[in-house]
Scaffold this motif. Sequence first.
Motif, mmCIF file in Angstrom:
data_model
loop_
_atom_site.group_PDB
_atom_site.id
_atom_site.type_symbol
_atom_site.label_atom_id
_atom_site.label_comp_id
_atom_site.label_asym_id
_atom_site.label_seq_id
_atom_site.Cartn_x
_atom_site.Cartn_y
_atom_site.Cartn_z
ATOM 1 N N ILE A 18 43.629 39.777 -96.318
ATOM 2 C CA ILE A 18 44.081 39.048 -95.554
ATOM 3 C C ILE A 18 45.580 38.962 -95.402
ATOM 4 O O ILE A 18 46.197 39.061 -94.402
ATOM 5 N N LEU A 19 46.258 39.136 -96.648
ATOM 6 C CA LEU A 19 47.680 39.247 -96.948
ATOM 7 C C LEU A 19 48.418 40.514 -96.230
ATOM 8 O O LEU A 19 49.244 40.634 -95.797
ATOM 9 N N SER A 20 47.469 41.525 -96.230
ATOM 10 C CA SER A 20 47.764 42.976 -95.702
ATOM 11 C C SER A 20 47.838 42.958 -94.154
ATOM 12 O O SER A 20 48.453 44.003 -93.440
ATOM 13 N N GLY A 21 47.121 42.228 -93.639
ATOM 14 C CA GLY A 21 46.916 42.169 -92.176
ATOM 15 C C GLY A 21 45.663 43.077 -91.879
ATOM 16 O O GLY A 21 45.293 42.946 -90.657
ATOM 17 N N ARG A 22 45.112 43.591 -92.733
ATOM 18 C CA ARG A 22 43.940 44.505 -92.383
ATOM 19 C C ARG A 22 42.647 43.697 -91.668
ATOM 20 O O ARG A 22 42.040 44.118 -90.860
ATOM 21 N N THR A 23 42.637 42.609 -92.120
ATOM 22 C CA THR A 23 41.574 41.554 -91.735
ATOM 23 C C THR A 23 42.025 40.263 -91.405
ATOM 24 O O THR A 23 42.919 39.592 -91.879
ATOM 25 N N GLN A 24 41.840 39.706 -90.077
ATOM 26 C CA GLN A 24 42.344 38.481 -89.691
ATOM 27 C C GLN A 24 41.322 37.267 -90.110
ATOM 28 O O GLN A 24 40.013 37.515 -89.693
ATOM 29 N N ASP A 25 41.771 36.265 -90.811
ATOM 30 C CA ASP A 25 40.933 35.219 -91.192
ATOM 31 C C ASP A 25 40.630 34.400 -89.946
ATOM 32 O O ASP A 25 41.285 34.030 -88.991
ATOM 33 N N SER A 26 39.118 34.011 -90.062
ATOM 34 C CA SER A 26 38.618 33.032 -88.904
ATOM 35 C C SER A 26 37.912 31.965 -89.686
ATOM 36 O O SER A 26 37.548 30.966 -89.049
ATOM 37 N N ASN A 27 37.843 31.895 -90.892
ATOM 38 C CA ASN A 27 37.147 30.893 -91.865
ATOM 39 C C ASN A 27 37.868 29.968 -91.612
ATOM 40 O O ASN A 27 37.063 28.583 -91.777
ATOM 41 N N LEU A 28 39.117 29.768 -91.492
ATOM 42 C CA LEU A 28 39.966 28.309 -91.689
ATOM 43 C C LEU A 28 39.607 27.572 -90.335
ATOM 44 O O LEU A 28 39.242 26.229 -90.522
ATOM 45 N N ALA A 29 39.520 28.255 -89.402
ATOM 46 C CA ALA A 29 39.207 27.399 -88.272
ATOM 47 C C ALA A 29 37.779 26.807 -88.190
ATOM 48 O O ALA A 29 37.503 25.968 -87.794
ATOM 49 N N VAL A 30 36.954 27.660 -88.556
ATOM 50 C CA VAL A 30 35.598 27.284 -88.780
ATOM 51 C C VAL A 30 35.361 26.011 -89.728
ATOM 52 O O VAL A 30 34.707 25.014 -89.370
ATOM 53 N N ILE A 31 36.046 26.177 -90.753
ATOM 54 C CA ILE A 31 35.852 25.132 -91.712
ATOM 55 C C ILE A 31 36.490 23.554 -91.076
ATOM 56 O O ILE A 31 35.994 22.806 -91.246
ATOM 57 N N ALA A 32 37.620 24.018 -90.631
ATOM 58 C CA ALA A 32 38.223 22.820 -89.839
ATOM 59 C C ALA A 32 37.466 22.268 -88.845
ATOM 60 O O ALA A 32 37.255 20.742 -88.772
ATOM 61 N N ARG A 33 36.999 22.781 -87.934
ATOM 62 C CA ARG A 33 35.934 22.409 -86.960
ATOM 63 C C ARG A 33 34.715 21.725 -87.644
ATOM 64 O O ARG A 33 33.920 20.854 -87.216
ATOM 65 N N PHE A 34 34.049 22.307 -88.749
ATOM 66 C CA PHE A 34 33.037 21.776 -89.596
ATOM 67 C C PHE A 34 33.212 20.261 -90.168
ATOM 68 O O PHE A 34 32.315 19.459 -90.114
ATOM 69 N N LEU A 35 34.676 20.418 -90.636
ATOM 70 C CA LEU A 35 35.097 18.958 -91.586
ATOM 71 C C LEU A 35 35.374 17.750 -90.654
ATOM 72 O O LEU A 35 35.156 16.688 -90.760
#
Length: 254
Positions: A18-35
Amino acid sequence: MRDVAQVTAAVLVIGDEILSGRTQDSNLAVIARFLAPLGIDLMEARVVPDVEIEIVTAVNALRQRYTYLFTTGGIGPTHDDITADAIGAAFGLPVEHDNMAMEILAARYRPGEFNERRQRMARMPKGATIIRNRISAAPGFHIGNVFVLAGVPKIMEVMLEDVRPRLQQAIPVISRSVKVPLPEGQIADGLEAIQNAHPDLRIGSYPFFAVPGMPGSSGTILVIRGRNSAGIDSAADEVLALIKSFGVVATAVD
C-alpha cells in the motif's frame, strides 16, 4: 439493540504494497460504508508497513482510543505476513495455532497439501476468536476490541458479515446533500455561520469542476450530517436560503 452513546472505530491498513503504491487500498471505504448504518463513527485511519514495531505501536494507540479497531492485511502464509505476531505482541500474548482454524483449513486441502506455510494462516494470539471466511476458508480473528481481517478486498468484505453481530450499535448518522451551482469560496462565509449555529452537525463542502462545453457543470456539493433529523432539516433550510440569496437554486442529491 442500538445505544445512544457514541461508538467509534479506527482502521489500520497493514502492508508495504500500500505504501509503495503497488496496491491501491479499497478496504477503508468498504469498512466505512459497513459501519455507517450501524451508527459506528469511523474516526481515524492509518497505514503502516510490514514492520512489527510499527504495527504494535499503532494497534496499541488505536485500540485504546476507540471502541473498535479493524486491521487489514498481513494474515497470509508468507514470511511478510506478520500481523498475527504483531497483535500478539501488542496484547502481550503468545501466538499459537488455533484448533478450530486448523480444522477449517485442513478440510480445504487434499492430503499432503496442508503444509507448514499454510498452517501459518491458523496462527493467532491465545484466546482469540476466529472470524469466518466463506471464500478461501483462511480465518481472521477477533481479540479484545480488535478485528483482524484479510487484505484481499473480497475476502475482507465477507469477513465483515461474521463481525457484524459482535458490534455494539448506535444511532446512525443521517445526511442531506445539495448541489449548488456556485464556487465554495462564494458561499464560505455564510456556510461557516450556519455551521457555527449548529455545532452538533457537520457541514461539508466539496467542489466539483467544469466539464468543457457544459455550462453549469461546476459548483459545490454541500453535505449536512448528524443524528438529529430536526436539526438537519433546520440547517438545510438555512443553507437553501443562503443559496437563494445569490439568485440561484440548489438541487437535492441522492
